[in-house]
Design a protein around this motif. Structure first.
Motif, PDB file in Angstrom:
ATOM      1  N   ASP A  50       0.857  -1.179   0.000  1.00 38.25           N
ATOM      2  CA  ASP A  50       0.000   0.000   0.000  1.00 38.25           C
ATOM      3  C   ASP A  50       0.899   1.237   0.000  1.00 38.25           C
ATOM      4  OD1 ASP A  50      -1.673   2.168   0.573  1.00 38.25           O
ATOM      5  OD2 ASP A  50      -2.839   1.073   2.079  1.00 38.25           O
ATOM      6  N   ASP A  52       0.269   4.381  -0.644  1.00 36.22           N
ATOM      7  CA  ASP A  52      -0.281   5.555   0.029  1.00 36.22           C
ATOM      8  C   ASP A  52       0.019   5.514   1.525  1.00 36.22           C
ATOM      9  OD1 ASP A  52      -1.921   8.026   0.049  1.00 36.22           O
ATOM     10  OD2 ASP A  52      -3.268   6.786   1.271  1.00 36.22           O
ATOM     11  N   TYR A  53      -0.202   4.378   2.156  1.00 35.51           N
ATOM     12  CA  TYR A  53       0.080   4.242   3.587  1.00 35.51           C
ATOM     13  C   TYR A  53       1.573   4.421   3.854  1.00 35.51           C
ATOM     14  CZ  TYR A  53      -0.001   2.599   8.380  1.00 35.51           C
ATOM     15  OH  TYR A  53       0.125   2.527   9.748  1.00 35.51           O
ATOM     16  N   TYR A  54       2.385   3.808   3.029  1.00 30.92           N
ATOM     17  CA  TYR A  54       3.842   3.904   3.192  1.00 30.92           C
ATOM     18  C   TYR A  54       4.300   5.366   3.131  1.00 30.92           C
ATOM     19  CZ  TYR A  54       8.752   2.487   2.498  1.00 30.92           C
ATOM     20  OH  TYR A  54      10.104   2.300   2.623  1.00 30.92           O
ATOM     21  N   THR A  56       2.399   8.202   3.499  1.00 32.21           N
ATOM     22  CA  THR A  56       1.767   9.153   4.407  1.00 32.21           C
ATOM     23  C   THR A  56       1.856   8.779   5.882  1.00 32.21           C
ATOM     24  OG1 THR A  56      -0.412   8.116   4.170  1.00 32.21           O
ATOM     25  CG2 THR A  56       0.139   9.916   2.634  1.00 32.21           C
ATOM     26  N   LYS A  57       2.109   7.506   6.169  1.00 33.80           N
ATOM     27  CA  LYS A  57       2.122   7.077   7.574  1.00 33.80           C
ATOM     28  C   LYS A  57       3.460   6.460   8.003  1.00 33.80           C
ATOM     29  CE  LYS A  57      -2.471   7.418   8.491  1.00 33.80           C
ATOM     30  NZ  LYS A  57      -2.933   8.589   7.870  1.00 33.80           N
ATOM     31  N   HIS A  58       3.865   5.379   7.317  1.00 37.16           N
ATOM     32  CA  HIS A  58       5.026   4.628   7.795  1.00 37.16           C
ATOM     33  C   HIS A  58       6.329   5.421   7.722  1.00 37.16           C
ATOM     34  CE1 HIS A  58       7.322   1.128   8.982  1.00 37.16           C
ATOM     35  NE2 HIS A  58       8.181   1.428   8.025  1.00 37.16           N
ATOM     36  N   ASP A 118       4.104  -2.045  12.355  1.00 40.17           N
ATOM     37  CA  ASP A 118       3.413  -1.249  11.343  1.00 40.17           C
ATOM     38  C   ASP A 118       3.463  -1.902   9.958  1.00 40.17           C
ATOM     39  OD1 ASP A 118       1.892   1.117  10.823  1.00 40.17           O
ATOM     40  OD2 ASP A 118       3.623   1.942   9.780  1.00 40.17           O
ATOM     41  N   ASN A 121       0.314  -3.017   8.191  1.00 38.80           N
ATOM     42  CA  ASN A 121      -0.606  -1.979   7.709  1.00 38.80           C
ATOM     43  C   ASN A 121      -0.401  -1.614   6.245  1.00 38.80           C
ATOM     44  OD1 ASN A 121      -1.994  -1.634  10.190  1.00 38.80           O
ATOM     45  ND2 ASN A 121      -0.248  -0.460  10.947  1.00 38.80           N
ATOM     46  N   TYR A 122       0.748  -2.029   5.663  1.00 37.12           N
ATOM     47  CA  TYR A 122       0.979  -1.648   4.268  1.00 37.12           C
ATOM     48  C   TYR A 122       1.568  -2.744   3.386  1.00 37.12           C
ATOM     49  CZ  TYR A 122       5.874  -0.814   5.579  1.00 37.12           C
ATOM     50  OH  TYR A 122       7.166  -0.953   6.028  1.00 37.12           O
TER      51      TYR A 122
END
Length: 141
Positions: A50, A52-54, A56-58, A118, A121-122
């Motif tokens: 993912d 986008d998750y990587y 914006t978050k990770h 985490d 999550n991605y």
């Protein structure tokens, strides 16, 4: 005399501003002696990622753990292999450019569980990590 100064003051300010902006454009981010942490996510059958998750978050989370030691980071998204029709060998590659390798190791070990927990999550990919010393930086003008 004061009218002359008032007349030329905006021009001097503009020249100073342009000079500062030019200096920023020419100063390189990479420097010999810096370290690069490369995190590779091998692409394979059944692998998921993912982006986008990587993005914006990770990566921002890990960057926060690294603090002032981090100069900057980059993210690559694999789009093809050797030829446009070949599947990319890596789904993604992340890079952290750091000043001090010992500080990096300490920060990651302190937050190891958060980083590893985490992953789910991605991605379902086990990343491969390489730490390198930047030995030479050459810019082509």
């Amino acid at each position: 005399m004061t009218n002359t100064i008032k007349f030329f003051l905006p021009f001097l300010a503009l020249i100073a501003l342009i000079g500062c902006k030019t200096a920023q454009l020419e100063s390189p981010h990479l420097q010999n002696g810096m370290f690069k942490v490369t995190i590779l996510y091998p692409n394979g059958e059944g692998s998921t990622f993912d982006m986008d998750y990587y993005e914006t978050k990770h990566m921002p989370m890990v960057a926060g753990f690294l603090g002032e030691n981090l100069k900057f980071y980059e993210i690559d998204k694999g789009i093809s292999g050797r030829t446009p029709s070949d599947k990319p060998p890596f789904a993604a590659v992340g890079y952290f450019y750091i000043k001090n390798i010992e500080e990096y190791g300490k920060a990651i070990s302190e937050h190891r569980d958060a980083v590893i927990n985490d992953f789910k999550n991605y991605t379902n990919i086990q990343p491969v990590v390489q730490i390198s010393e930047i030995k030479q930086v050459v810019y082509n003008n």
